[in-house]
Design an enzyme around this catalytic site. Sequence first.
Site, PDB file in Angstrom:
ATOM      1  N   VAL A 197      -0.045   8.615  11.178  1.00 16.66           N
ATOM      2  CA  VAL A 197       1.130   7.752  11.277  1.00 16.66           C
ATOM      3  C   VAL A 197       0.739   6.382  10.751  1.00 16.66           C
ATOM      4  O   VAL A 197      -0.272   5.806  11.166  1.00 16.66           O
ATOM      5  CB  VAL A 197       1.630   7.631  12.728  1.00 16.66           C
ATOM      6  CG1 VAL A 197       2.843   6.696  12.790  1.00 16.66           C
ATOM      7  CG2 VAL A 197       1.982   8.999  13.287  1.00 16.66           C
ATOM      8  N   ASP A 256      -4.335  -2.271  -1.481  1.00 17.94           N
ATOM      9  CA  ASP A 256      -4.629  -1.937  -0.079  1.00 17.94           C
ATOM     10  C   ASP A 256      -5.780  -0.929  -0.006  1.00 17.94           C
ATOM     11  O   ASP A 256      -5.617   0.174   0.508  1.00 17.94           O
ATOM     12  CB  ASP A 256      -3.379  -1.385   0.607  1.00 17.94           C
ATOM     13  CG  ASP A 256      -3.516  -1.367   2.129  1.00 17.94           C
ATOM     14  OD1 ASP A 256      -4.268  -2.203   2.671  1.00 17.94           O
ATOM     15  OD2 ASP A 256      -2.881  -0.515   2.770  1.00 17.94           O
TER      16      ASP A 256
END
Length: 472
Positions: free
Chosen positions: A18, A133
């Site tokens: 998640v 990222d």
Amino acid sequence: MTAPQRIGPYAVERLLGVGSFATVWLGYDAVLDARVAIKVLAENWSHDLRVRERFLDEARLLRRLEHERLIRVHTVGELPDGRPYAVLAWADRGSLRDRLATGEIPAPTALRLLGEVCAGVAVLHRHGVVHRDLTPGNVLFRSTGPDAPEAVLIADLGLAKALATASGLTARAGTPGYMAPEQDDPGAVVDTRADVYGLGRLGVRLLAADPSGTHPARPDSPHAPRIRLRDGLPPGIAAVLARATAYDPADRYSDAAALHAALARASDPVREPADLVAASARRRPAPRRARRSLLTGVAVVTAVAVGQVAAEPGGTGSVRSVGGTYTTGPLTVALPPGWSATGTTWAGQYSADGEPEPGLVMSPRPRRWAADARLPGAFVGLSAATAARTTPAGFLAERTHGDCAPAPARTTQQAGVEWTVVRYVCDQGRPQIVESAALHPGGPALVYVQIAPPPGSGPDFVDTLLAGVRLR
């Protein structure tokens, strides 16, 4: 969180992870008898068109690049509630974050792994994309066969953005600890050097003796961060990581390819961790056989660089008949027997007024050379913009090849021009690639020649070809 039974045609087996913007499920494709990863946009973001578009951009980008070092996308779909999902290849061996959670990775393995990650990010940079990222959670592993090494994959490109539009973001993008300082400034231009910073911080996590005690330098600090390496690592790696994590982007390596090349030089016990120009100036004799560094593949994967670095046709020059010479713009070349040439432009290279800079391709079949690894050939390009930012040897340091072993740089004087030449011997694709560059003797421009020599040819073929390059 309750797992759905199905997403589209796929049976859902379990939750994989998640994140801030999405949930990832392990699914089963009954038709292909294969497991897949299904990434679904989080419900709380489904109303945000900007986030939705970013989610779909990731799938489009992965589909467009379709590279073995990037996680692959199979298809996209939409849930009944309107949320999009992307079906990705399943990285069945987990993430780097998972592995670091179980303990430190052996130092030589960690150094090799860092090189693999650099090679993957270099694929993005070569296509004009910055990831933004780079964290252990976005480095994945996938098995490739019982006797084959596992693949190292770059994932989660949801924050990636084409370099042409990578400025002026209004949302903070990145992960603290790995995010470049300029990513905190909404008005800053975020380019490949932001990823170099992330790779450097990833290197600190993998290779530093005390990663938690190694903090990035701040603008009020006159010194680069001091990095103490783990035992068993070449000492020059510390300086490479310090430069990669410099606070000012101008002090870092230009992109992942340049960082990977620096790691390769620093990890080689034979050669000093210096630029190719220094190695060339010393004119050290070539070793009896090429030595591999601790980094697999020595440098960045640029595929057969003719297609990605140089020979993307942009002009309409016709193919010149076999033999003699060929001229396009300021470039004239003497054609080897059986070769012809076609005019083109140097992909990605533009003059100060925005015009594409000139180039040409010559080969027995010049229009097929970039796509057919069996064909010898060469690309010749001329760039004033490149000469304004770097030297010939510095430029060649950026043009390295993954899965290839470089010989020491050499210099050769041909037709009044001093060339710096680096030869790569490759395990796959073209067996040999030669990179060469020089300064235009009559003006501020850099001339670049990339050669795939005919089988069995040696330095004499390269020198003869370079001697046939004439510049106006």
